[in-house]
Design a protein around this motif. Structure first.
Motif, PDB file in Angstrom:
ATOM      1  N   ARG A 243     -64.113  17.570 -25.286  1.00 44.12           N
ATOM      2  CA  ARG A 243     -64.698  16.827 -26.395  1.00 44.12           C
ATOM      3  C   ARG A 243     -65.273  17.784 -27.446  1.00 44.12           C
TER       4      ARG A 243
ATOM      5  N   THR B  90     -52.902  10.727 -32.735  1.00 45.23           N
ATOM      6  CA  THR B  90     -52.698   9.562 -31.875  1.00 45.23           C
ATOM      7  C   THR B  90     -52.828   9.888 -30.389  1.00 45.23           C
TER       8      THR B  90
ATOM      9  N   THR C 145     -54.787  12.286 -29.139  1.00 45.55           N
ATOM     10  CA  THR C 145     -56.106  12.852 -28.824  1.00 45.55           C
ATOM     11  C   THR C 145     -57.261  11.928 -29.162  1.00 45.55           C
ATOM     12  N   THR C 146     -57.001  10.852 -29.907  1.00 44.22           N
ATOM     13  CA  THR C 146     -58.087  10.004 -30.409  1.00 44.22           C
ATOM     14  C   THR C 146     -57.709   8.537 -30.249  1.00 44.22           C
ATOM     15  N   SER C 147     -58.636   7.745 -29.758  1.00 46.74           N
ATOM     16  CA  SER C 147     -58.406   6.304 -29.651  1.00 46.74           C
ATOM     17  C   SER C 147     -58.616   5.640 -31.009  1.00 46.74           C
ATOM     18  N   ALA C 148     -58.077   4.436 -31.158  1.00 45.60           N
ATOM     19  CA  ALA C 148     -58.221   3.708 -32.421  1.00 45.60           C
ATOM     20  C   ALA C 148     -59.684   3.415 -32.723  1.00 45.60           C
ATOM     21  N   LYS C 149     -60.458   3.089 -31.706  1.00 46.66           N
ATOM     22  CA  LYS C 149     -61.881   2.793 -31.909  1.00 46.66           C
ATOM     23  C   LYS C 149     -62.621   4.022 -32.406  1.00 46.66           C
ATOM     24  N   THR C 150     -62.377   5.165 -31.775  1.00 55.57           N
ATOM     25  CA  THR C 150     -63.045   6.401 -32.185  1.00 55.57           C
ATOM     26  C   THR C 150     -62.681   6.769 -33.612  1.00 55.57           C
TER      27      THR C 150
ATOM     28  N   LEU D 174     -60.619  -3.656 -35.152  1.00 56.96           N
ATOM     29  CA  LEU D 174     -60.898  -3.506 -33.727  1.00 56.96           C
ATOM     30  C   LEU D 174     -60.700  -4.830 -32.982  1.00 56.96           C
TER      31      LEU D 174
ATOM     32  N   ASN E 203     -58.016  -5.475 -29.984  1.00 54.00           N
ATOM     33  CA  ASN E 203     -58.458  -5.938 -28.673  1.00 54.00           C
ATOM     34  C   ASN E 203     -57.829  -7.262 -28.277  1.00 54.00           C
TER      35      ASN E 203
END
Length: 226
Positions: free
Chosen positions: A4, A102, A104-109, A129, A133
């Motif tokens: 992180r 894409t 390394t990172t989630s859509a939320k983050t 979001l 979901n």
């Protein structure tokens, strides 16, 4: 050092993809495309991304790159070999740049980071979001609509407009429920909200984006690689 702490901020990655992607679309250089590909893959290796997954994605994109290469090689004008390698390698340049974000990172983050650093509106962030979901629920609704049609002796297929009409009506009902839920939790559009988590973005990472863009453009203008 954890993964992180070694990771570039999602906002920085998004800006890097946009700026380098635009520069790549105007610069005709196979060498610079290869440098972009190599740099993106090194970053993915640094982040310890699954090797098999990365290779599988690259193999899936091979027909697209090969198709671009063949089309310019046989039907291009001028230096057809150079053009073929430019546009064939450009497919992988765009792909690997996108993978750095894409994988390394989630859509939320990503959305929360863009909200904090680029002032993306709250309504847009929470709306996207909510839509993401609801994908799992949409699959269930897809099956439910088909089963209910079968009980009536009908068959819904993907190419029939009435099938999508049923799904749209279900989604509209969900949107009303979602709006009520957000209001009950105290969400007010345009109001000041307390951020539960602070996404840190060191200033040197902004400098990294600018430095890479300047180096890329300078290499394209001064070096003029093949």
């Amino acid at each position: 050092m954890t993964n992180r702490t070694r990771r570039l901020n999602p906002t920085v990655l998004a800006l890097m993809i946009i700026t380098l992607g635009l520069a790549t679309s105007f610069v005709h250089s196979v060498t610079l495309n290869a440098i972009v590909i190599a740099g993106s893959l090194l970053y993915l290796f640094w982040q310890q991304m699954p090797f098999k997954k990365t290779v599988l994605i690259l193999l899936i994109a091979l027909p697209l790159a090969l198709g671009s290469w063949l089309s310019f090689y046989f039907f291009g004008a001028g230096n057809r070999v150079h053009l073929a390698w430019i546009y064939g390698s450009r497919v992988y340049a765009y792909l690997t740049l996108a993978l750095t974000l894409t994988l390394t990172t989630s859509a939320k983050t990503l959305l929360l980071s863009l909200h904090q650093h680029l002032k993306l509106p709250n309504t847009f962030v929470y709306g996207v979001l909510a839509a993401l979901n609801m994908f799992s629920r949409l699959r269930g609704a897809f099956q439910q609509v088909r089963y209910s049609a079968m009980l009536r002796g009908q068959a819904y297929h993907l190419w029939q407009p009435r099938f999508y009409l049923r799904l749209i009506l279900i989604a509209l009902n969900w949107s009303g429920d979602l709006a009520m839920a957000m209001t009950s939790q105290g969400f007010t559009e345009g109001a000041v909200r307390t951020e539960m988590a602070v996404d840190k973005l060191p200033k040197w990472q902004y400098g990294l984006v600018m430095g890479l863009l300047v180096a890329y453009v300078a290499a394209a203008i001064c070096w003029r690689p093949w």
